[in-house]
Design a protein around this motif. Sequence first.
Motif, PDB file in Angstrom:
ATOM      1  N   ALA A  38     -28.583  34.026 -57.917  1.00 33.70           N
ATOM      2  CA  ALA A  38     -29.224  33.906 -59.224  1.00 33.70           C
ATOM      3  C   ALA A  38     -28.349  34.523 -60.316  1.00 33.70           C
ATOM      4  O   ALA A  38     -28.189  33.948 -61.404  1.00 33.70           O
ATOM      5  CB  ALA A  38     -30.590  34.586 -59.197  1.00 33.70           C
ATOM      6  N   GLY A  39     -27.762  35.694 -60.026  1.00 36.52           N
ATOM      7  CA  GLY A  39     -26.887  36.331 -61.010  1.00 36.52           C
ATOM      8  C   GLY A  39     -25.666  35.497 -61.322  1.00 36.52           C
ATOM      9  O   GLY A  39     -25.282  35.338 -62.495  1.00 36.52           O
ATOM     10  N   LEU A  40     -25.045  34.921 -60.294  1.00 35.30           N
ATOM     11  CA  LEU A  40     -23.886  34.051 -60.506  1.00 35.30           C
ATOM     12  C   LEU A  40     -24.268  32.827 -61.335  1.00 35.30           C
ATOM     13  O   LEU A  40     -23.516  32.407 -62.222  1.00 35.30           O
ATOM     14  CB  LEU A  40     -23.310  33.622 -59.160  1.00 35.30           C
ATOM     15  CG  LEU A  40     -22.573  34.691 -58.347  1.00 35.30           C
ATOM     16  CD1 LEU A  40     -22.354  34.221 -56.920  1.00 35.30           C
ATOM     17  CD2 LEU A  40     -21.239  35.038 -59.011  1.00 35.30           C
ATOM     18  N   ALA A  41     -25.432  32.260 -61.036  1.00 34.91           N
ATOM     19  CA  ALA A  41     -25.879  31.078 -61.776  1.00 34.91           C
ATOM     20  C   ALA A  41     -26.126  31.408 -63.249  1.00 34.91           C
ATOM     21  O   ALA A  41     -25.784  30.614 -64.140  1.00 34.91           O
ATOM     22  CB  ALA A  41     -27.142  30.513 -61.137  1.00 34.91           C
ATOM     23  N   LEU A  42     -26.707  32.561 -63.510  1.00 33.57           N
ATOM     24  CA  LEU A  42     -26.964  32.951 -64.904  1.00 33.57           C
ATOM     25  C   LEU A  42     -25.681  33.261 -65.660  1.00 33.57           C
ATOM     26  O   LEU A  42     -25.682  33.312 -66.894  1.00 33.57           O
ATOM     27  CB  LEU A  42     -27.917  34.149 -64.936  1.00 33.57           C
ATOM     28  CG  LEU A  42     -29.348  33.852 -64.438  1.00 33.57           C
ATOM     29  CD1 LEU A  42     -30.169  35.118 -64.379  1.00 33.57           C
ATOM     30  CD2 LEU A  42     -30.022  32.812 -65.320  1.00 33.57           C
ATOM     31  N   GLU A  43     -24.576  33.441 -64.906  1.00 32.15           N
ATOM     32  CA  GLU A  43     -23.260  33.607 -65.533  1.00 32.15           C
ATOM     33  C   GLU A  43     -22.514  32.278 -65.637  1.00 32.15           C
ATOM     34  O   GLU A  43     -21.329  32.255 -65.961  1.00 32.15           O
ATOM     35  CB  GLU A  43     -22.423  34.616 -64.737  1.00 32.15           C
ATOM     36  CG  GLU A  43     -22.893  36.056 -64.896  1.00 32.15           C
ATOM     37  CD  GLU A  43     -22.782  36.540 -66.330  1.00 32.15           C
ATOM     38  OE1 GLU A  43     -21.719  36.321 -66.954  1.00 32.15           O
ATOM     39  OE2 GLU A  43     -23.760  37.103 -66.837  1.00 32.15           O
ATOM     40  N   GLY A  44     -23.186  31.168 -65.309  1.00 34.57           N
ATOM     41  CA  GLY A  44     -22.600  29.844 -65.528  1.00 34.57           C
ATOM     42  C   GLY A  44     -22.126  29.117 -64.294  1.00 34.57           C
ATOM     43  O   GLY A  44     -21.589  28.004 -64.400  1.00 34.57           O
ATOM     44  N   LYS A  45     -22.313  29.695 -63.111  1.00 33.52           N
ATOM     45  CA  LYS A  45     -21.869  29.044 -61.884  1.00 33.52           C
ATOM     46  C   LYS A  45     -22.936  28.075 -61.345  1.00 33.52           C
ATOM     47  O   LYS A  45     -24.129  28.252 -61.581  1.00 33.52           O
ATOM     48  CB  LYS A  45     -21.566  30.088 -60.797  1.00 33.52           C
ATOM     49  CG  LYS A  45     -20.591  31.173 -61.197  1.00 33.52           C
ATOM     50  CD  LYS A  45     -19.195  30.646 -61.423  1.00 33.52           C
ATOM     51  CE  LYS A  45     -18.213  31.793 -61.683  1.00 33.52           C
ATOM     52  NZ  LYS A  45     -16.844  31.274 -61.964  1.00 33.52           N
ATOM     53  N   THR A  46     -22.474  27.075 -60.600  1.00 31.96           N
ATOM     54  CA  THR A  46     -23.353  26.243 -59.782  1.00 31.96           C
ATOM     55  C   THR A  46     -23.276  26.806 -58.373  1.00 31.96           C
ATOM     56  O   THR A  46     -22.210  26.808 -57.766  1.00 31.96           O
ATOM     57  CB  THR A  46     -22.900  24.770 -59.787  1.00 31.96           C
ATOM     58  OG1 THR A  46     -22.945  24.269 -61.125  1.00 31.96           O
ATOM     59  CG2 THR A  46     -23.793  23.915 -58.886  1.00 31.96           C
ATOM     60  N   VAL A  47     -24.400  27.292 -57.853  1.00 29.88           N
ATOM     61  CA  VAL A  47     -24.386  28.048 -56.602  1.00 29.88           C
ATOM     62  C   VAL A  47     -25.219  27.348 -55.540  1.00 29.88           C
ATOM     63  O   VAL A  47     -26.355  26.943 -55.784  1.00 29.88           O
ATOM     64  CB  VAL A  47     -24.932  29.481 -56.811  1.00 29.88           C
ATOM     65  CG1 VAL A  47     -24.712  30.315 -55.552  1.00 29.88           C
ATOM     66  CG2 VAL A  47     -24.268  30.142 -58.015  1.00 29.88           C
ATOM     67  N   PHE A  48     -24.647  27.221 -54.334  1.00 29.30           N
ATOM     68  CA  PHE A  48     -25.358  26.738 -53.153  1.00 29.30           C
ATOM     69  C   PHE A  48     -25.524  27.903 -52.182  1.00 29.30           C
ATOM     70  O   PHE A  48     -24.554  28.591 -51.872  1.00 29.30           O
ATOM     71  CB  PHE A  48     -24.571  25.623 -52.457  1.00 29.30           C
ATOM     72  CG  PHE A  48     -24.625  24.288 -53.158  1.00 29.30           C
ATOM     73  CD1 PHE A  48     -25.361  23.244 -52.630  1.00 29.30           C
ATOM     74  CD2 PHE A  48     -23.924  24.079 -54.333  1.00 29.30           C
ATOM     75  CE1 PHE A  48     -25.410  22.015 -53.265  1.00 29.30           C
ATOM     76  CE2 PHE A  48     -23.963  22.853 -54.978  1.00 29.30           C
ATOM     77  CZ  PHE A  48     -24.713  21.810 -54.439  1.00 29.30           C
ATOM     78  N   THR A  49     -26.751  28.136 -51.717  1.00 28.01           N
ATOM     79  CA  THR A  49     -26.978  29.090 -50.630  1.00 28.01           C
ATOM     80  C   THR A  49     -27.287  28.295 -49.369  1.00 28.01           C
ATOM     81  O   THR A  49     -27.866  27.218 -49.430  1.00 28.01           O
ATOM     82  CB  THR A  49     -28.121  30.064 -50.947  1.00 28.01           C
ATOM     83  OG1 THR A  49     -29.347  29.340 -51.104  1.00 28.01           O
ATOM     84  CG2 THR A  49     -27.829  30.852 -52.213  1.00 28.01           C
ATOM     85  N   TYR A  50     -26.914  28.864 -48.214  1.00 29.31           N
ATOM     86  CA  TYR A  50     -26.970  28.100 -46.957  1.00 29.31           C
ATOM     87  C   TYR A  50     -27.374  28.998 -45.806  1.00 29.31           C
ATOM     88  O   TYR A  50     -26.783  30.057 -45.596  1.00 29.31           O
ATOM     89  CB  TYR A  50     -25.581  27.501 -46.693  1.00 29.31           C
ATOM     90  CG  TYR A  50     -25.414  26.749 -45.390  1.00 29.31           C
ATOM     91  CD1 TYR A  50     -25.596  25.368 -45.326  1.00 29.31           C
ATOM     92  CD2 TYR A  50     -25.047  27.428 -44.233  1.00 29.31           C
ATOM     93  CE1 TYR A  50     -25.420  24.682 -44.129  1.00 29.31           C
ATOM     94  CE2 TYR A  50     -24.873  26.742 -43.032  1.00 29.31           C
ATOM     95  CZ  TYR A  50     -25.062  25.376 -42.987  1.00 29.31           C
ATOM     96  OH  TYR A  50     -24.891  24.702 -41.809  1.00 29.31           O
ATOM     97  N   SER A  51     -28.398  28.563 -45.070  1.00 35.14           N
ATOM     98  CA  SER A  51     -28.762  29.275 -43.849  1.00 35.14           C
ATOM     99  C   SER A  51     -29.695  28.395 -43.022  1.00 35.14           C
ATOM    100  O   SER A  51     -30.022  27.274 -43.414  1.00 35.14           O
ATOM    101  CB  SER A  51     -29.429  30.618 -44.169  1.00 35.14           C
ATOM    102  OG  SER A  51     -29.577  31.382 -42.983  1.00 35.14           O
ATOM    103  N   ILE A  52     -30.140  28.908 -41.887  1.00 37.84           N
ATOM    104  CA  ILE A  52     -30.968  28.157 -40.953  1.00 37.84           C
ATOM    105  C   ILE A  52     -32.434  28.187 -41.365  1.00 37.84           C
ATOM    106  O   ILE A  52     -33.002  29.257 -41.617  1.00 37.84           O
ATOM    107  CB  ILE A  52     -30.844  28.722 -39.530  1.00 37.84           C
ATOM    108  CG1 ILE A  52     -29.468  28.403 -38.936  1.00 37.84           C
ATOM    109  CG2 ILE A  52     -31.924  28.175 -38.613  1.00 37.84           C
ATOM    110  CD1 ILE A  52     -29.243  29.013 -37.573  1.00 37.84           C
ATOM    111  N   ALA A  53     -33.033  27.005 -41.393  1.00 43.74           N
ATOM    112  CA  ALA A  53     -34.481  26.825 -41.420  1.00 43.74           C
ATOM    113  C   ALA A  53     -35.174  27.709 -42.443  1.00 43.74           C
ATOM    114  O   ALA A  53     -34.951  27.588 -43.645  1.00 43.74           O
ATOM    115  CB  ALA A  53     -35.044  27.025 -40.019  1.00 43.74           C
ATOM    116  N   ASN A  54     -36.026  28.615 -41.966  1.00 41.78           N
ATOM    117  CA  ASN A  54     -36.871  29.380 -42.880  1.00 41.78           C
ATOM    118  C   ASN A  54     -36.156  30.560 -43.531  1.00 41.78           C
ATOM    119  O   ASN A  54     -36.690  31.162 -44.459  1.00 41.78           O
ATOM    120  CB  ASN A  54     -38.105  29.918 -42.140  1.00 41.78           C
ATOM    121  CG  ASN A  54     -37.732  30.865 -41.024  1.00 41.78           C
ATOM    122  OD1 ASN A  54     -37.005  30.505 -40.127  1.00 41.78           O
ATOM    123  ND2 ASN A  54     -38.232  32.084 -41.090  1.00 41.78           N
TER     124      ASN A  54
END
Length: 280
Positions: A38-54
């Motif tokens: 969220a912090g990176l995005a608010l600084e102008g980045k497009t961010v993908f987070t990635y992990s398993i299932a839930n």
Amino acid sequence: MLMTGDLGFGVLDRFARELPAQYINAGVAEQNMTGVAAGLALEGKTVFTYSIANFPTLRCLEQIRNDIAYHDANVKIVAIGGGFSYGALGMSHHATEDIAILRALPNVKVYAPCDAAETVAITRLLVDESGPAYFRLDKSKVTLDGAPDFVANQLRCLRPGADVSIVGYGGILEEAMKAAVTLHGMGIDCGVYSAHTLKPFDSASLCRLAQTVPMLVTLEEHVQTGGLASLVSQELINARLMPRFWSQIALPDSYSSIVGSQDYLRTRLGVDANAIVARV
């Protein structure tokens, strides 16, 4: 930027090697990963987070709600392992309530592709679109010859049919395609549609199906409450429409204590091709 919760080795190696400044392994700390995203995005980045299932969803729901959705931050939450993809690892790794929960969050778009073509197209869409999104990937997938083109925010016809329309999302549509072949042999013309975009939803195409095809069936590897069946019901009520026959095929309102492969769990819990044929 691509962030992982200590997962995806092998899959993400090329990205990490070629774009090291755009890759962060946050470790087994999904809540922290989401806050940093969220912090990176608010600084102008497009961010993908990635992990398993839930893990990138339910474990850090508060961070998604308060940090990402509320601020309309440009973070794309990628869950590999929708439904029973990791069925052999037990209930903790099942993602069977995620669509209902993420769809309820304002500002968050929700996508669930059924095949490789939809996965590629939606990934490109997420890079270009601003704002939060949930991207539910699956270990299973539909394999199509001469697949129809993907159109953003529209139901995708995988197979036309005049008697029954099965609308679903994710890899479980492979079961719908098998069922459609069996039903054809029984004299029932069954169509299959991919609802790859669950929010925003293509209500116009749904309403056309409800008006032109006698039977409408929703199919999902997700609990009955709050998923596609709830969404479709709401859209039909708002449009004052009801197909002649209507049925939902989804998981029961309970957690599975059974451990096994995705195919095995689908059969045991009544969402496989045989169950679809029997219901129709």
